[in-house]
Scaffold this motif. Structure first.
Motif, PDB file in Angstrom:
ATOM      1  N   LYS A 269       1.899  -3.274  20.269  1.00  0.00           N
ATOM      2  CA  LYS A 269       1.152  -3.891  19.169  1.00  0.00           C
ATOM      3  C   LYS A 269       1.838  -3.638  17.829  1.00  0.00           C
ATOM      4  O   LYS A 269       1.862  -4.515  16.955  1.00  0.00           O
ATOM      5  CB  LYS A 269      -0.283  -3.366  19.155  1.00  0.00           C
ATOM      6  N   LYS A 273       3.062  -6.306  14.939  1.00  0.00           N
ATOM      7  CA  LYS A 273       2.644  -6.146  13.541  1.00  0.00           C
ATOM      8  C   LYS A 273       3.845  -6.034  12.609  1.00  0.00           C
ATOM      9  O   LYS A 273       3.752  -6.346  11.420  1.00  0.00           O
ATOM     10  CB  LYS A 273       1.772  -4.901  13.395  1.00  0.00           C
ATOM     11  N   GLU A 498      -3.568  -1.572  11.900  1.00  0.00           N
ATOM     12  CA  GLU A 498      -4.207  -2.569  11.038  1.00  0.00           C
ATOM     13  C   GLU A 498      -3.676  -2.520   9.609  1.00  0.00           C
ATOM     14  O   GLU A 498      -3.854  -3.479   8.847  1.00  0.00           O
ATOM     15  CB  GLU A 498      -5.728  -2.354  11.041  1.00  0.00           C
ATOM     16  N   PRO A 501       0.643  -4.387   8.375  1.00  0.00           N
ATOM     17  CA  PRO A 501       0.976  -5.620   7.642  1.00  0.00           C
ATOM     18  C   PRO A 501       0.910  -5.455   6.133  1.00  0.00           C
ATOM     19  O   PRO A 501       1.724  -6.029   5.401  1.00  0.00           O
ATOM     20  CB  PRO A 501      -0.071  -6.613   8.158  1.00  0.00           C
TER      21      PRO A 501
END
Length: 506
Positions: A269, A273, A498, A501
């Motif tokens: 993940k 990202k 999260e 970015p």
């Protein structure tokens, strides 16, 4: 931003003084002006504060004496504590000592009086030892440092907190806990590397009129650097408008095991990202099931539950279009996986990023690194580096920079040595220390995220060293952003994803 050792700073000052005929006493005066400027800020515009300047017998003490004189001219109540034999003062120190004496500024030569002076102060200036310290403290200096540390008011250290080794950040028995450190020309390694960084407080780099060209390394030398935001932004891979997933690289992740499937999820993940176009996980079935549930964009190839001892064919494991392989996070430490890792390393035809259990696979025989024929980044934490080098973990944490540099040079691979101040070293001698980060990152899984980011940047075309430098900065910055929202206690590795970015919005 260049960061130098103590002797490197002295050498460039000497070269500048010789080339440009700059008197050393002028540099001392300029240093004192910067100390006073920052000291007045710490005094909060107090018009007649009590300022105690603690001076040693060397040039750092000379800076302190010049500062005492300038504080005095600003109307402050100044007292000098001189630690050492005042009768042996010479050179620029003697020049400033005589001026202080002629102005009638009180000088206390009894170290036993220092605690009382400190207790009565509104500001304490630490000008005891400076960047020349290289051995154990003399007892009178140790007592002076301990007295300074009783202060309940701001302590401003001149150039470096006394007791900290400027070359390594090591603390010599004891050291001053500064509120602020004003350093001159360039930052010193001891201010940026732990434990020295913990003693330095806020570090302010001030100009003392050294020409800009004097603040650059001689041709062929590589000084330690810390990249600032504009430099980091310049490393970001381009994102052309006319593009597809192939434009931004195809990444292979070999990670995870039945007990630690989350490591593979975090790595995959994080890669997405960080901009990778396609992430292909080569994992055992138990890991694939977790990936398929929590990372829907990831393609999976199922490996046998027990990795075979027979010769693996990397073409059968690694997708043929892969641009980079990330191997190791959560892979497990069984003998079969270790054999598998070493054979992948030997057969890889694209760059490698090796982390965690991938590193432990070679800890008993690091000559396996010589079999790597492609660019490679390793990402050990101090415990893993201790296993690779046969040192103790305290030995590694006590000399991170030199150990990372030596390992990179010896084995020809980019070495990213993780710590509160991560060090990234290239085989050619270039070295960076990362100043972003937070204790919030001291959680399981955050290293798996970092591995994914490094590999994703390589997949997008960055050189291995540039990818490691950029990834360390962004990873630390993402941790800072997450901590602002979730506190230093509440950030998990999955939360970090999260904020990646936003960290790339440099």
């Amino acid at each position: 931003m260049y960061i130098v050792k103590g002797h490197e700073m002295r050498e460039l000052e000497n070269r500048a003084m010789k080339k440009y005929a700059i008197p050393s006493v002028l540099l001392m005066e300029n240093a004192a002006l910067q100390v006073v400027k920052n000291g007045l800020r710490l005094l909060n515009d107090r018009s007649a504060g009590n300022v105690t300047v603690v001076c040693g017998s060397g040039n750092n003490g000379g800076d302190g004496l010049a500062s005492a004189r300038l504080f005095y001219t600003k109307g402050h109540n100044v007292r000098v504590a001189y630690i050492g034999d005042i009768s042996k003062a010479q050179g620029d120190v003697l020049i400033n000592l005589r001026m202080v004496q002629q102005m009638g500024i009180p000088i206390e030569a009894d170290p036993e009086a220092l605690p009382e002076l400190v207790a009565e102060s509104h500001l304490v200036v630490d000008a005891l030892l400076g960047i020349g310290l290289s051995g154990p403290l003399r007892p009178n200096y140790a007592r002076a440092i301990n007295a300074i540390n009783t202060a309940t008011v701001p302590v401003l250290s001149v150039d470096i907190p006394s007791g900290v080794d400027a070359d390594t950040g090591k603390v010599m028995d004891t050291a001053v806990h500064a509120h602020t450190t004003v350093t001159f020309g360039l930052a010193k390694i001891g201010l940026m590397a732990y434990p020295g960084a913990e003693y330095a407080g806020q570090v302010i780099i001030e100009d003392i009129s050294l020409p800009a060209e004097a603040l650059s390394p001689p041709a062929g030398d590589h000084w330690l650097q810390a990249l600032c935001q504009p430099d980091i932004a310049a490393l970001l891979p381009k994102r052309p408008a006319r593009s597809n997933k192939g434009t931004f690289g195809r990444m292979c992740v070999i990670a995870g095991c039945r007990e630690m499937p989350g490591a593979a999820v975090l790595c995959c993940k994080a890669a997405y990202k960080a901009g990778a176009g396609l992430v292909h996980a080569c994992v055992v079935w138990d890991v694939a099931k977790v990936i398929q549930s929590y990372a829907h964009e990831v393609i999976t190839t199922i490996l046998p539950e027990i990795l075979p001892n027979s010769e693996p064919d990397t073409e059968a494991v690694v997708p043929p279009q892969a641009d980079v392989i990330a191997i190791g996070p959560g892979l497990g430490r069984n003998p079969e996986s270790f054999v598998f890792v070493r054979k992948i390393m030997n057969q890889a035809s694209v760059p490698l990023v090796i982390d965690a259990d991938g590193l432990m696979a070679i800890a008993d025989d690091i000559t396996a690194l010589k079999s790597i024929k492609v660019p490679c980044v390793i990402t050990p934490h101090p415990g893993e580096m201790a296993a690779l080098t046969k040192l103790t973990t305290p030995e590694v944490t006590g000399n991170l920079i030199a150990i990372a540099q030596e390992f990179a040079k010896t084995h020809g691979i980019v070495t990213l040595l993780k710590d509160a101040r991560t060090v990234i070293a290239s085989p050619d001698g270039r070295t960076f220390i990362n100043l972003t980060g937070t204790p919030a990152l001291a959680k399981a899984g955050t290293g798996d995220v970092l591995t994914g980011v490094i590999a994703a940047l390589i997949a997008q075309g960055l050189a291995a060293f540039d990818a490691a430098v950029l990834a360390a900065y962004v990873h630390g910055f993402a941790g800072e952003l997450a901590a602002k929202s979730l506190s230093v206690y509440g950030v998990n590795a999955s939360d970090l994803l999260e904020y990646l970015p936003y960290a790339f919005m440099l």
